[in-house]
Design a protein around this motif. Structure first.
Motif, PDB file in Angstrom:
ATOM      1  N   THR A   7       0.624  -1.328   0.400  1.00 56.07           N
ATOM      2  CA  THR A   7      -0.053   0.336  -0.565  1.00 56.07           C
ATOM      3  C   THR A   7       0.976   1.041   0.051  1.00 56.07           C
ATOM      4  N   GLN A   8       0.385   2.511  -0.290  1.00 51.88           N
ATOM      5  CA  GLN A   8       1.247   3.700  -0.691  1.00 51.88           C
ATOM      6  C   GLN A   8       1.646   4.189   1.420  1.00 51.88           C
ATOM      7  N   TYR A   9       0.951   3.548   1.833  1.00 52.63           N
ATOM      8  CA  TYR A   9       1.421   3.797   3.428  1.00 52.63           C
ATOM      9  C   TYR A   9       2.528   2.899   3.600  1.00 52.63           C
ATOM     10  N   GLN A  10       2.310   1.777   3.259  1.00 59.00           N
ATOM     11  CA  GLN A  10       3.613   1.120   3.750  1.00 59.00           C
ATOM     12  C   GLN A  10       4.675   0.833   2.688  1.00 59.00           C
ATOM     13  N   LEU A  11       4.544   2.416   1.870  1.00 52.75           N
ATOM     14  CA  LEU A  11       5.633   2.226   1.113  1.00 52.75           C
ATOM     15  C   LEU A  11       6.581   3.679   1.594  1.00 52.75           C
ATOM     16  N   PHE A  12       5.988   4.336   1.958  1.00 52.06           N
ATOM     17  CA  PHE A  12       6.551   5.531   2.253  1.00 52.06           C
ATOM     18  C   PHE A  12       6.435   5.776   3.643  1.00 52.06           C
ATOM     19  N   HIS A  13       6.082   4.339   4.536  1.00 47.58           N
ATOM     20  CA  HIS A  13       5.447   4.506   6.666  1.00 47.58           C
ATOM     21  C   HIS A  13       7.061   3.378   7.225  1.00 47.58           C
ATOM     22  N   LEU A  14       7.145   2.814   6.350  1.00 43.97           N
ATOM     23  CA  LEU A  14       7.645   1.451   6.842  1.00 43.97           C
ATOM     24  C   LEU A  14       9.494   1.890   6.769  1.00 43.97           C
ATOM     25  N   SER A  16      13.577   2.046   6.024  1.00 46.95           N
ATOM     26  CA  SER A  16      14.366   0.910   4.896  1.00 46.95           C
ATOM     27  C   SER A  16      14.465  -0.775   5.223  1.00 46.95           C
ATOM     28  N   ASN A  17      15.264  -0.602   6.868  1.00 49.57           N
ATOM     29  CA  ASN A  17      15.445  -2.568   7.045  1.00 49.57           C
ATOM     30  C   ASN A  17      14.319  -3.489   6.744  1.00 49.57           C
ATOM     31  N   LYS A  18      12.872  -3.370   6.662  1.00 51.41           N
ATOM     32  CA  LYS A  18      11.904  -3.954   6.220  1.00 51.41           C
ATOM     33  C   LYS A  18      11.662  -3.596   5.217  1.00 51.41           C
ATOM     34  N   LEU A  19      11.426  -2.913   4.213  1.00 46.36           N
ATOM     35  CA  LEU A  19      11.031  -2.785   3.207  1.00 46.36           C
ATOM     36  C   LEU A  19      11.719  -3.059   1.781  1.00 46.36           C
ATOM     37  N   GLU A  20      12.960  -3.009   2.094  1.00 53.24           N
ATOM     38  CA  GLU A  20      14.388  -4.016   1.384  1.00 53.24           C
ATOM     39  C   GLU A  20      13.990  -5.938   1.741  1.00 53.24           C
ATOM     40  N   GLU A  21      13.787  -6.421   3.065  1.00 50.86           N
ATOM     41  CA  GLU A  21      13.409  -7.372   2.960  1.00 50.86           C
ATOM     42  C   GLU A  21      12.152  -7.492   2.498  1.00 50.86           C
ATOM     43  N   GLN A  22      11.480  -6.563   2.127  1.00 51.81           N
ATOM     44  CA  GLN A  22       9.630  -7.313   2.266  1.00 51.81           C
ATOM     45  C   GLN A  22       9.821  -7.256   0.533  1.00 51.81           C
ATOM     46  N   ILE A  23      11.081  -6.075  -0.322  1.00 58.07           N
ATOM     47  CA  ILE A  23      10.575  -5.638  -1.497  1.00 58.07           C
ATOM     48  C   ILE A  23      11.468  -7.110  -2.804  1.00 58.07           C
ATOM     49  N   VAL A  24      12.863  -7.604  -1.549  1.00 59.80           N
ATOM     50  CA  VAL A  24      12.999  -8.582  -2.499  1.00 59.80           C
ATOM     51  C   VAL A  24      12.597  -9.630  -1.871  1.00 59.80           C
ATOM     52  N   HIS A  25      12.106 -10.494  -0.836  1.00 62.41           N
ATOM     53  CA  HIS A  25      10.843 -11.236  -0.839  1.00 62.41           C
ATOM     54  C   HIS A  25      10.317 -11.773  -1.958  1.00 62.41           C
ATOM     55  N   LEU A  39       8.120   0.111  -7.630  1.00 67.13           N
ATOM     56  CA  LEU A  39       9.333  -0.128  -6.365  1.00 67.13           C
ATOM     57  C   LEU A  39      10.005   0.288  -5.501  1.00 67.13           C
ATOM     58  N   LEU A  40      11.356   0.389  -6.390  1.00 69.44           N
ATOM     59  CA  LEU A  40      11.863   1.008  -6.037  1.00 69.44           C
ATOM     60  C   LEU A  40      12.656   2.763  -6.882  1.00 69.44           C
ATOM     61  N   LEU A  41      11.652   2.364  -7.631  1.00 69.02           N
ATOM     62  CA  LEU A  41      11.227   4.017  -8.202  1.00 69.02           C
ATOM     63  C   LEU A  41      10.912   4.667  -7.219  1.00 69.02           C
ATOM     64  N   ALA A  42       9.633   4.040  -6.374  1.00 69.08           N
ATOM     65  CA  ALA A  42       8.785   4.774  -4.899  1.00 69.08           C
ATOM     66  C   ALA A  42      10.231   4.939  -4.233  1.00 69.08           C
ATOM     67  N   MET A  48      14.443  11.297  -2.072  1.00 69.95           N
ATOM     68  CA  MET A  48      14.017  12.562  -3.203  1.00 69.95           C
ATOM     69  C   MET A  48      13.367  13.179  -1.727  1.00 69.95           C
ATOM     70  N   LEU A  49      12.885  12.840  -0.967  1.00 67.40           N
ATOM     71  CA  LEU A  49      11.876  13.733  -0.466  1.00 67.40           C
ATOM     72  C   LEU A  49      12.747  13.478   1.486  1.00 67.40           C
ATOM     73  N   GLY A  50      14.263  12.979   1.621  1.00 68.19           N
ATOM     74  CA  GLY A  50      14.964  13.700   2.507  1.00 68.19           C
ATOM     75  C   GLY A  50      15.121  12.180   3.180  1.00 68.19           C
ATOM     76  N   GLU A  51      15.356  11.290   3.350  1.00 65.84           N
ATOM     77  CA  GLU A  51      14.780  10.034   4.334  1.00 65.84           C
ATOM     78  C   GLU A  51      16.271   9.423   3.113  1.00 65.84           C
ATOM     79  N   THR A  52      17.180  10.494   4.069  1.00 69.79           N
ATOM     80  CA  THR A  52      18.836   9.404   3.583  1.00 69.79           C
ATOM     81  C   THR A  52      19.007   7.969   3.486  1.00 69.79           C
ATOM     82  N   ASP A  53      17.931   7.687   4.120  1.00 68.75           N
ATOM     83  CA  ASP A  53      18.438   5.806   4.130  1.00 68.75           C
ATOM     84  C   ASP A  53      17.683   4.981   3.129  1.00 68.75           C
ATOM     85  N   PHE A  54      17.851   6.167   2.137  1.00 69.88           N
ATOM     86  CA  PHE A  54      17.284   5.149   0.931  1.00 69.88           C
ATOM     87  C   PHE A  54      18.518   5.362   0.035  1.00 69.88           C
ATOM     88  N   GLU A  55      19.081   6.330   0.134  1.00 73.40           N
ATOM     89  CA  GLU A  55      19.988   6.395  -1.148  1.00 73.40           C
ATOM     90  C   GLU A  55      21.056   4.684  -1.403  1.00 73.40           C
TER      91      GLU A  55
END
Length: 127
Positions: A7-14, A16-25, A39-42, A48-55
């Motif tokens: 969901t949009q909420y998951q993509l923009f609130h989880l 980085s380590n949890k999203l990494e795990e889920q996208i790879v899975h 998903l990777l583009l999101a 770009m919105l300022g979250e450095t964990d996603f560089e």
């Protein structure tokens, strides 16, 4: 239209380590490169919105998608957004892979009359 796995909420609130795990899975389960690259583009947008964990988020997966999968319309469409994920030589090779040069086709440009002398009627009768 394919159903999005997050969901949009998951993509923009989880985190980085949890999203990494889920996208790879998700990719390992479905092998769906089109949805995975979206998903990777999101995640790039989130960076770009300022979250450095996603560089350079999941850089190895991005490289894998472009180097090892069949190039789909989605991969071509989003290819240039991932420029900083690749070194110069990798970028050149993948650019050629994603956008191969058009095949050169030749067409008959003109009809050259026969140089054999003879009557046209004789030629038709012998056929």
């Amino acid at each position: 239209m394919t159903e999005q796995p997050f969901t949009q909420y998951q993509l923009f609130h989880l985190k980085s380590n949890k999203l990494e795990e889920q996208i790879v899975h998700y990719y390992q389960e479905t092998q769906d490169s089109s949805v995975t690259i979206q998903l990777l583009l999101a995640m790039k947008v989130r960076h770009m919105l300022g979250e450095t964990d996603f560089e350079l988020f999941l850089q190895d997966l991005v490289k894998h998608l472009f180097a090892n999968n069949r190039i789909t319309r989605a991969l071509r469409r989003y290819f240039y957004f991932f420029r900083e994920y690749f070194e110069e030589t990798e970028w050149e090779i993948l650019s050629a892979r994603c956008f191969p040069p058009a095949h050169v086709t030749t067409e008959l440009m003109e009809v050259v009359p026969s140089t054999v002398e003879g009557n046209e009627q004789d030629t038709l009768e012998s056929s």
